[in-house]
Design a protein around this motif. Structure first.
Motif, mmCIF file in Angstrom:
data_model
loop_
_atom_site.group_PDB
_atom_site.id
_atom_site.type_symbol
_atom_site.label_atom_id
_atom_site.label_comp_id
_atom_site.label_asym_id
_atom_site.label_seq_id
_atom_site.Cartn_x
_atom_site.Cartn_y
_atom_site.Cartn_z
ATOM 1 N N LEU A 372 0.852 -1.186 0.000
ATOM 2 C CA LEU A 372 0.000 0.000 0.000
ATOM 3 C C LEU A 372 0.888 1.237 0.000
ATOM 4 C CD1 LEU A 372 -2.715 -1.127 2.577
ATOM 5 C CD2 LEU A 372 -2.934 -1.011 0.091
ATOM 6 N N PHE A 373 0.667 2.116 -0.960
ATOM 7 C CA PHE A 373 1.555 3.261 -1.162
ATOM 8 C C PHE A 373 1.200 4.427 -0.239
ATOM 9 C CE2 PHE A 373 3.989 3.018 -5.393
ATOM 10 C CZ PHE A 373 4.323 1.702 -5.139
ATOM 11 N N SER A 374 1.395 4.246 1.049
ATOM 12 C CA SER A 374 1.292 5.364 1.980
ATOM 13 C C SER A 374 2.668 6.028 2.086
ATOM 14 C CB SER A 374 0.808 4.890 3.350
ATOM 15 O OG SER A 374 1.678 3.911 3.875
ATOM 16 N N VAL A 375 2.752 7.112 2.860
ATOM 17 C CA VAL A 375 3.977 7.910 2.890
ATOM 18 C C VAL A 375 5.184 7.098 3.343
ATOM 19 C CG1 VAL A 375 5.113 9.889 3.960
ATOM 20 C CG2 VAL A 375 2.732 10.080 3.219
ATOM 21 N N ALA A 376 5.047 6.368 4.448
ATOM 22 C CA ALA A 376 6.204 5.664 5.015
ATOM 23 C C ALA A 376 6.735 4.553 4.105
ATOM 24 C CB ALA A 376 5.857 5.119 6.399
ATOM 25 N N PRO A 377 5.879 3.641 3.583
ATOM 26 C CA PRO A 377 6.413 2.609 2.688
ATOM 27 C C PRO A 377 7.056 3.178 1.426
ATOM 28 C CG PRO A 377 4.236 1.993 3.484
ATOM 29 C CD PRO A 377 4.454 3.412 3.896
ATOM 30 N N LYS A 378 6.475 4.247 0.876
ATOM 31 C CA LYS A 378 7.063 4.851 -0.322
ATOM 32 C C LYS A 378 8.457 5.390 -0.022
ATOM 33 C CE LYS A 378 4.576 7.496 -2.978
ATOM 34 N NZ LYS A 378 3.649 8.564 -3.421
ATOM 35 N N LEU A 379 8.603 6.056 1.126
ATOM 36 C CA LEU A 379 9.905 6.609 1.483
ATOM 37 C C LEU A 379 10.914 5.495 1.734
ATOM 38 C CD1 LEU A 379 11.597 9.098 2.029
ATOM 39 C CD2 LEU A 379 10.767 9.079 4.390
#
Length: 490
Positions: A372-379
């Motif tokens: 799921l592309f939320s802020v933390a996983p994307k970063l």
């Protein structure tokens, strides 16, 4: 009348806040450190101006435009309303009104109106408390403060003096300025602008850095604020931030370019290799696959990495636009059949839910994962991608201008909360879809490998409808729905 800054046992202003309040320039801009109380100081000036208007039997109006409805409400609830209540609590409902001949000695909030005298007489009038609404404060004499979420329409319709709070973070800051300035200029109103920096691509940067533009400018970084009495531990703040760029922008007030790419062109070029991206170069090693799911005009991208020693070599990048889900499934089935895929990671956000569910059923839950592309996983994924490139542990195809542009498209920004986030401007070739497919594949390689046993099945390599790439491997490589000619046993 010369302005003197209030202070009291109830409300304490630091020297740089007093300097801000005392500065009666019509156009005033301040760049202040985070945690430095810039909104508090700005609210001090507004309350001071409204109280003075009340004393003199006049009316004034202020509009606060914040980056969101929530921050506008916080400016009122956390700064302006408590400060107004404190003023009235200390003054105890009494004000002195007469001609503005002021005693020149120092004064506190308890005597904020000071001695307003006419000859030997001192005039005192009782005034009621201000009224408070969700987004407004109404003073008894008619002065008013309104806090709104910033937009060009709100800027066009404001009345009176204007405070642009955290202006560098306003969406459409140039359009907001284009709407607000003519209104203020016509009415001879004051404009106050405060913010921490947010790169160079906004109106705040332009106003703060343009020389001789008629603006009074205030600049207080964390070191100056602490020197003037701000009670914070700089070392603790820096350690807690754990991000040098964010620290430089939020506390040292550095002008970081918000348009600077997460991956610059020099880094991208350094990782390019002429043999990367060619499926025929596959050596039969373990592979890691990232899939960015297509949405409307975005690209559907499959990125295949082979682990060769300690290097992740790009073996294939498949990018297609406006293809059916059936075609997406066919392309991924083909990749899973041709490579020894140890792990597959897919974008599960939004429309990715069903493709991930289908992939887990077809290729096995043990090696298929949705993200799921939320802020933390994307970063996290973007950081891993960048670190692999900086360490030269990732090879990518050379001579592909669309690929280079996609990898360069992702921008790093630090928001008001100090949290870094990654954004990409939508362009004609997608939304940095190749970047995220690569990040998914690299992050798949970061995860621990599964220990899986295999046994041969009936159909040998070379008789599987044309998939003969494993003919030269040792006996025991066979075709199955799990891929690379084998089946899982437990």
């Amino acid at each position: 009348m010369s302005a003197t800054v209030p202070d009291s046992p109830i409300i304490h202003f630091l020297p740089y806040q007093k300097a801000w309040i005392s500065d009666q320039s019509r156009f005033k801009i301040g760049m202040f450190t985070r945690r430095g109380g810039k909104t508090f100081g700005a609210a001090g000036e507004i309350v001071d101006d409204c109280i003075r208007a009340e004393i003199e039997g006049q009316k004034t109006r202020w509009t606060i435009l914040s980056r969101s409805e929530q921050t506008a409400k916080e400016a009122l609830d956390d700064a302006l309303k408590p400060m107004t209540r404190a003023y009235y609590a200390v003054v105890s409902g009494l004000a002195r009104r007469t001609k503005p001949e002021f005693v020149e000695d120092e004064f506190t909030v308890a005597a904020h109106v000071r001695e307003l005298r006419q000859g030997d007489q001192v005039f005192q009038v009782e005034i009621p408390e201000a009224r408070y609404k969700t987004q407004e404060v109404h003073f008894p004499g008619g002065s008013r403060v309104v806090a709104l979420s910033a937009s060009p329409d709100a800027a066009r319709g404001f009345g009176g003096n204007l405070l642009l709070d955290e202006f560098a973070f306003h969406a459409d800051s140039r359009r907001i300025w284009g709407s607000a300035y003519p209104v203020a200029a016509r009415g001879r109103h004051k404009i106050r602008v405060i913010s921490t920096p947010n790169g160079k691509g906004n109106k705040f940067y332009e106003l703060m850095t343009t020389q001789n533009n008629g603006w009074s400018k205030h600049h207080v970084d964390i070191y100056e604020a602490v020197r003037q009495g701000l009670d914070v531990d700089i070392d603790e703040l820096r350690a807690g931030m754990a991000d040098q760029d964010a620290w430089a922008q939020e506390f040292e007030l550095a002008w970081l370019d918000e348009a600077s790419a997460w991956l610059d062109y020099d880094l991208i070029s350094a990782c390019e290799h002429p043999e990367a991206g060619d499926p025929s170069g596959y050596q039969g090693g373990l592979c890691y696959v990232g899939v960015d799911i297509a949405a409307r005009n975005d690209l559907y991208v499959i990125w295949v990495l082979e682990l060769v020693g300690e290097i992740l070599v790009t073996r294939e990048i498949i990018a297609r636009r406006r293809i059916s889900f059936a075609e997406q499934d066919r392309l991924l089935d083909d990749v899973m059949a041709r490579y020894r895929v140890s792990r597959l990671r897919m974008d599960q956000t939004g429309m990715g839910e069903k493709p991930v569910e289908d992939a887990r059923r077809r290729y096995g839950e043990f090696r298929t994962e949705g993200v799921l592309f939320s802020v933390a996983p994307k970063l996290d994924m973007a950081t891993s991608l960048k670190e692999h490139m900086q360490d030269r542990r990732l090879l990518i195809p050379s001579g592909d201008s669309a690929l280079r542009a996609d990898l360069h498209a992702v921008k790093s920004q630090v928001g008001l909360t100090g949290v870094r986030r990654l954004v990409a401007d939508r362009d004609a070739d997608g939304h940095a879809d190749r970047f995220w497919a690569a990040a998914l594949a690299v992050s798949a390689a970061d995860l621990p490998a599964f220990q899986v046993g295999y046994e041969a099945v009936e159909q040998p390599v070379g008789h599987n409808g044309g998939h003969d790439m494993f003919e030269n491997h040792a006996p025991g490589w066979w075709r199955t729905p799990l891929g690379f000619g084998s089946r899982r046993v437990f």
